[in-house]
Design a protein around this motif. Structure first.
Motif: not given
Length: 255
Positions: A158-187
Protein backbone atom coordinates in the motif's frame (compact mmCIF):
# COMPACT_ATOMS: atom_id res chain seq x y z
CA UNK A 1 29.84 -5.73 -13.38
CA UNK A 2 30.13 -4.34 -9.85
CA UNK A 3 28.64 -5.80 -6.69
CA UNK A 4 26.41 -3.86 -4.29
CA UNK A 5 26.66 -3.74 -0.49
CA UNK A 6 25.13 -7.21 -0.20
CA UNK A 7 27.59 -8.77 -2.64
CA UNK A 8 25.07 -9.07 -5.48
CA UNK A 9 25.83 -7.66 -8.91
CA UNK A 10 23.97 -4.38 -9.53
CA UNK A 11 23.44 -4.52 -13.29
CA UNK A 12 23.75 -0.71 -13.37
CA UNK A 13 25.78 1.34 -15.86
CA UNK A 14 29.31 2.15 -14.73
CA UNK A 15 28.51 5.85 -14.26
CA UNK A 16 25.55 5.09 -11.99
CA UNK A 17 27.67 2.65 -9.98
CA UNK A 18 30.18 5.50 -9.61
CA UNK A 19 27.41 7.69 -8.22
CA UNK A 20 26.86 5.02 -5.55
CA UNK A 21 30.58 4.93 -4.81
CA UNK A 22 30.85 1.34 -6.04
CA UNK A 23 33.63 2.14 -8.48
CA UNK A 24 36.09 4.93 -9.09
CA UNK A 25 35.18 7.70 -11.48
CA UNK A 26 37.64 8.04 -14.35
CA UNK A 27 40.45 10.21 -13.01
CA UNK A 28 42.00 11.21 -16.31
CA UNK A 29 40.34 11.66 -19.63
CA UNK A 30 41.48 12.30 -23.16
CA UNK A 31 41.28 16.07 -22.49
CA UNK A 32 42.68 17.75 -19.34
CA UNK A 33 39.91 18.86 -17.01
CA UNK A 34 37.21 16.68 -18.53
CA UNK A 35 35.24 14.76 -15.91
CA UNK A 36 31.86 13.14 -15.40
CA UNK A 37 30.77 16.06 -13.22
CA UNK A 38 31.66 18.56 -15.95
CA UNK A 39 29.80 16.53 -18.56
CA UNK A 40 26.67 16.29 -16.41
CA UNK A 41 26.90 19.96 -15.47
CA UNK A 42 27.13 21.01 -19.11
CA UNK A 43 24.17 18.82 -20.01
CA UNK A 44 22.08 20.26 -17.16
CA UNK A 45 22.93 23.83 -18.21
CA UNK A 46 21.96 23.02 -21.77
CA UNK A 47 18.63 21.49 -20.71
CA UNK A 48 17.87 24.46 -18.47
CA UNK A 49 18.56 26.92 -21.29
CA UNK A 50 17.06 25.13 -24.28
CA UNK A 51 15.08 22.14 -23.01
CA UNK A 52 15.86 18.45 -22.80
CA UNK A 53 15.54 18.05 -26.56
CA UNK A 54 18.71 20.09 -27.02
CA UNK A 55 20.78 17.57 -25.07
CA UNK A 56 22.76 15.10 -27.16
CA UNK A 57 26.20 13.63 -26.76
CA UNK A 58 27.40 15.68 -29.70
CA UNK A 59 25.96 18.96 -28.41
CA UNK A 60 27.34 18.44 -24.90
CA UNK A 61 30.76 17.65 -26.38
CA UNK A 62 30.60 20.85 -28.40
CA UNK A 63 29.74 22.88 -25.30
CA UNK A 64 32.78 21.40 -23.55
CA UNK A 65 35.07 21.81 -26.55
CA UNK A 66 35.86 18.10 -26.86
CA UNK A 67 35.11 15.31 -29.31
CA UNK A 68 31.89 13.36 -28.94
CA UNK A 69 33.79 10.10 -28.59
CA UNK A 70 35.69 11.46 -25.58
CA UNK A 71 32.44 11.56 -23.58
CA UNK A 72 31.95 7.81 -23.86
CA UNK A 73 34.82 7.23 -21.47
CA UNK A 74 32.54 8.64 -18.78
CA UNK A 75 28.97 7.91 -19.85
CA UNK A 76 27.75 5.13 -22.09
CA UNK A 77 24.71 6.68 -23.81
CA UNK A 78 22.37 9.65 -23.82
CA UNK A 79 19.74 7.85 -21.73
CA UNK A 80 22.41 7.18 -19.12
CA UNK A 81 23.32 10.86 -19.19
CA UNK A 82 19.66 11.74 -18.58
CA UNK A 83 19.70 9.64 -15.42
CA UNK A 84 22.81 11.40 -14.14
CA UNK A 85 21.36 14.82 -14.98
CA UNK A 86 18.22 14.03 -13.04
CA UNK A 87 20.28 12.77 -10.11
CA UNK A 88 22.31 15.99 -10.11
CA UNK A 89 19.35 18.37 -9.89
CA UNK A 90 17.22 16.26 -7.56
CA UNK A 91 19.68 16.49 -4.73
CA UNK A 92 18.82 14.90 -1.39
CA UNK A 93 15.25 15.09 -0.06
CA UNK A 94 14.29 17.52 2.71
CA UNK A 95 15.19 16.65 6.27
CA UNK A 96 12.82 14.24 8.03
CA UNK A 97 10.04 15.93 10.04
CA UNK A 98 10.27 16.25 13.78
CA UNK A 99 9.31 13.13 15.77
CA UNK A 100 5.57 12.88 16.25
CA UNK A 101 4.74 14.72 13.02
CA UNK A 102 1.42 13.54 11.59
CA UNK A 103 1.71 11.33 8.50
CA UNK A 104 -0.39 13.73 6.47
CA UNK A 105 1.85 16.70 7.19
CA UNK A 106 4.95 14.60 6.52
CA UNK A 107 3.79 13.30 3.14
CA UNK A 108 2.51 16.76 2.17
CA UNK A 109 5.98 18.20 2.82
CA UNK A 110 7.43 15.40 0.66
CA UNK A 111 5.05 16.15 -2.21
CA UNK A 112 5.50 19.92 -2.02
CA UNK A 113 9.29 19.56 -2.03
CA UNK A 114 9.07 17.46 -5.20
CA UNK A 115 6.89 20.08 -6.84
CA UNK A 116 9.36 22.85 -5.99
CA UNK A 117 12.14 20.78 -7.53
CA UNK A 118 10.18 20.12 -10.73
CA UNK A 119 9.15 23.75 -11.15
CA UNK A 120 12.78 24.84 -10.86
CA UNK A 121 13.87 22.20 -13.41
CA UNK A 122 10.97 21.74 -15.80
CA UNK A 123 13.10 19.79 -18.25
CA UNK A 124 13.27 16.94 -15.71
CA UNK A 125 9.59 16.25 -16.42
CA UNK A 126 10.58 15.36 -20.01
CA UNK A 127 13.10 12.70 -18.97
CA UNK A 128 11.67 9.28 -19.93
CA UNK A 129 10.95 7.06 -16.95
CA UNK A 130 13.05 3.98 -17.62
CA UNK A 131 12.52 2.11 -14.37
CA UNK A 132 12.23 2.39 -10.60
CA UNK A 133 14.61 4.63 -8.59
CA UNK A 134 18.20 3.45 -9.00
CA UNK A 135 20.42 6.42 -8.08
CA UNK A 136 21.38 7.61 -4.58
CA UNK A 137 19.22 10.72 -4.48
CA UNK A 138 16.19 9.09 -6.09
CA UNK A 139 16.33 6.23 -3.60
CA UNK A 140 16.73 8.76 -0.77
CA UNK A 141 13.52 10.46 -1.91
CA UNK A 142 11.70 7.13 -1.79
CA UNK A 143 13.15 6.47 1.66
CA UNK A 144 11.84 9.84 2.83
CA UNK A 145 8.37 9.12 1.44
CA UNK A 146 8.21 5.67 3.01
CA UNK A 147 9.32 7.10 6.36
CA UNK A 148 6.45 9.60 6.18
CA UNK A 149 3.96 6.71 5.94
CA UNK A 150 5.48 4.54 8.66
CA UNK A 151 2.91 5.42 11.31
CA UNK A 152 -0.09 4.75 9.10
CA UNK A 153 -0.24 1.00 9.68
CA UNK A 154 -0.42 0.42 5.91
CA UNK A 155 1.51 -2.53 4.55
CA UNK A 156 4.51 -2.14 2.26
CA UNK A 157 2.51 -2.70 -0.91
CA UNK A 158 0.00 0.00 0.00
CA UNK A 159 2.78 2.42 0.87
CA UNK A 160 4.59 1.93 -2.43
CA UNK A 161 1.33 2.31 -4.37
CA UNK A 162 0.56 5.54 -2.53
CA UNK A 163 3.99 7.00 -3.26
CA UNK A 164 3.54 6.18 -6.95
CA UNK A 165 0.09 7.79 -6.90
CA UNK A 166 1.21 10.95 -5.11
CA UNK A 167 4.43 11.43 -7.07
CA UNK A 168 2.48 10.84 -10.29
CA UNK A 169 0.02 13.56 -9.29
CA UNK A 170 2.87 15.95 -8.52
CA UNK A 171 4.53 15.26 -11.89
CA UNK A 172 1.29 15.68 -13.81
CA UNK A 173 0.39 18.91 -12.02
CA UNK A 174 3.86 20.32 -12.65
CA UNK A 175 3.83 19.29 -16.30
CA UNK A 176 0.34 20.71 -16.89
CA UNK A 177 1.27 23.97 -15.20
CA UNK A 178 4.41 24.25 -17.31
CA UNK A 179 2.59 23.50 -20.56
CA UNK A 180 -0.19 25.99 -19.82
CA UNK A 181 2.34 28.67 -18.88
CA UNK A 182 4.21 28.06 -22.14
CA UNK A 183 0.98 28.32 -24.12
CA UNK A 184 0.05 31.59 -22.42
CA UNK A 185 3.52 33.00 -23.02
CA UNK A 186 3.40 32.11 -26.70
CA UNK A 187 -0.01 33.78 -27.06
CA UNK A 188 1.38 37.15 -26.06
CA UNK A 189 -1.55 38.00 -23.75
CA UNK A 190 -2.29 37.49 -20.08
CA UNK A 191 -3.59 34.21 -18.65
CA UNK A 192 -6.86 35.94 -17.75
CA UNK A 193 -7.29 37.11 -21.34
CA UNK A 194 -6.55 33.62 -22.67
CA UNK A 195 -9.28 32.15 -20.46
CA UNK A 196 -11.73 34.94 -21.36
CA UNK A 197 -11.24 34.28 -25.07
CA UNK A 198 -11.57 30.56 -24.49
CA UNK A 199 -14.87 31.01 -22.65
CA UNK A 200 -16.17 33.31 -25.42
CA UNK A 201 -15.20 30.81 -28.13
CA UNK A 202 -16.71 27.89 -26.24
CA UNK A 203 -20.02 29.74 -25.81
CA UNK A 204 -20.23 30.10 -29.58
CA UNK A 205 -19.39 26.45 -30.25
CA UNK A 206 -21.09 24.51 -27.44
CA UNK A 207 -24.83 24.17 -28.07
CA UNK A 208 -26.51 24.23 -24.61
CA UNK A 209 -28.94 21.53 -25.73
CA UNK A 210 -26.06 19.17 -26.44
CA UNK A 211 -23.65 20.36 -23.74
CA UNK A 212 -25.88 21.49 -20.87
CA UNK A 213 -23.26 21.01 -18.16
CA UNK A 214 -20.68 22.99 -20.11
CA UNK A 215 -23.26 25.72 -20.75
CA UNK A 216 -24.01 25.90 -17.03
CA UNK A 217 -20.31 26.21 -16.29
CA UNK A 218 -19.92 29.02 -18.79
CA UNK A 219 -22.92 30.87 -17.37
CA UNK A 220 -21.38 30.71 -13.90
CA UNK A 221 -18.42 32.71 -15.28
CA UNK A 222 -16.04 30.69 -13.13
CA UNK A 223 -13.64 30.57 -16.09
CA UNK A 224 -13.47 34.37 -16.01
CA UNK A 225 -12.16 34.41 -12.45
CA UNK A 226 -8.39 34.73 -11.97
CA UNK A 227 -6.66 31.58 -10.79
CA UNK A 228 -5.69 31.40 -7.13
CA UNK A 229 -1.98 30.39 -7.06
CA UNK A 230 -1.46 26.74 -6.12
CA UNK A 231 -5.19 26.17 -5.53
CA UNK A 232 -5.44 23.31 -8.04
CA UNK A 233 -2.40 21.53 -6.60
CA UNK A 234 -3.50 21.91 -3.01
CA UNK A 235 -7.07 20.85 -3.83
CA UNK A 236 -5.94 17.74 -5.68
CA UNK A 237 -3.37 16.70 -3.07
CA UNK A 238 -5.86 17.20 -0.24
CA UNK A 239 -8.44 15.01 -1.99
CA UNK A 240 -5.86 12.26 -2.51
CA UNK A 241 -4.86 12.41 1.14
CA UNK A 242 -8.52 12.40 2.21
CA UNK A 243 -8.77 9.08 0.42
CA UNK A 244 -5.58 7.84 2.08
CA UNK A 245 -7.04 8.74 5.48
CA UNK A 246 -10.14 6.65 4.71
CA UNK A 247 -7.92 3.74 3.64
CA UNK A 248 -5.91 3.96 6.85
CA UNK A 249 -9.06 3.83 8.97
CA UNK A 250 -10.38 0.94 6.90
CA UNK A 251 -7.17 -1.04 7.36
CA UNK A 252 -7.14 -0.33 11.09
CA UNK A 253 -10.74 -1.40 11.46
CA UNK A 254 -10.04 -4.59 9.54
CA UNK A 255 -7.09 -5.49 11.74
Amino acid sequence: MTEGHDGERTGLPASVEAAWGLRERPAKGPKPGLSLDRIVGAAVALAAAEGLGAVSMGRVAKELGVSTMSLYRYVGAKDELYILMQEAVMGPPPEPPAPGTDWREAITDWAVAQRVLFRRNLWVLRVPISGPPATPNSVAWWERGLAALEGTGLDDGDQISLLVLISGFVRNDSLLTADLAAAVESSGVSAEEVMRRYATTLKRLADPARYPSVARLLESRVLDEPDVPDYGFEFGLDRILDGVAVLIEKRRAGS
